[in-house]
Design a protein around this motif. Structure first.
Motif: not given
Length: 161
Positions: A60-76
Motif C-alpha cells: 500500500v501507499e498513501q494516496r489522497a482521496g483513495a480508498e483501499l478495501w481490505g479486511l479488518a482482523l481483531l487478533v490476539c
C-alpha cells in the motif's frame, strides 16, 4: 489485549494464513472478528517481489482521496506475532509507529496496524502477482462481500502466469 490489523493482500484469506502456520508448525492464535473495511487515503500497489510467492505481493501507499478495501482482523497477541513473522516485520514489511484509522463496513472506525513494504525493497516497476496469489485475494474479497468495483479491479489485475 486484542489488536486490529488491516489485511489487504493474502492475509485477507484466513485459510491461507492458517496454511502458513501449519507449514511452520505454529499456532495462529485467535482471530476474534473479521470484517470488510476501508483504509482511507491509501491505494493498493504492486511494487514488491516476494521470493516466497514467486511474484508480486500486495503493498500500500498513501494516496489522497483513495480508498483501499481490505479486511479488518481483531487478533490476539499470538496472532499479531504470527502476522508480524509472516510479513517479515520489521525487516521487509513494517507496521509503522502506530495503528491507522480504518472504517468498518458495519459502521464505526478502528485503529488498525497496516503493513507497508520498507522503501529499500520497493521497485520502480510494477511487479505482477501470480494468478494463484491474485485468486487468494479474490476469494477472500468475494467471501467478505467487497464491492463489485473492487472485485472487477482484482479480476483485471495482470498476473505473471
Amino acid at each position: 489485549m486484542r489488536h486490529w490489523v488491516f489485511a489487504y493482500g493474502s492475509n485477507m484469506d484466513l485459510k491461507d494464513l492458517e496454511r502458513w502456520c501449519r507449514e511452520r508448525e505454529r499456532p495462529l492464535g485467535h482471530v476474534d472478528h473479521a470484517e470488510a473495511a476501508v483504509l482511507p487515503n491509501h491505494a493498493l500497489v504492486w511494487d514488491y517481489y516476494s521470493d516466497a510467492r514467486k511474484g508480486g505481493a500486495a503493498n500500500v501507499e498513501q494516496r489522497a482521496g483513495a480508498e483501499l478495501w481490505g479486511l479488518a482482523l481483531l487478533v490476539c497477541p499470538t496472532a499479531l506475532r504470527v502476522i508480524d513473522d509472516k510479513e517479515g516485520h520489521p525487516r521487509r514489511y513494517r507496521r509503522g509507529p502506530r495503528p491507522l484509522p480504518a472504517r468498518l463496513r458495519s459502521g464505526g472506525e478502528v485503529a488498525a496496524w497496516v503493513y507497508v513494504v520498507r522503501e529499500e525493497f520497493r521497485r520502480q516497476e510494477q511487479v505482477p502477482p501470480t494468478r494463484h496469489y491474485r485468486d487468494i485475494m479474490l476469494r477472500a474479497a468475494r467471501a467478505h462481500g467487497f464491492p463489485e468495483h473492487y472485485l472487477r479491479e482484482l479480476e483485471r489485475l495482470p498476473t505473471r502466469d
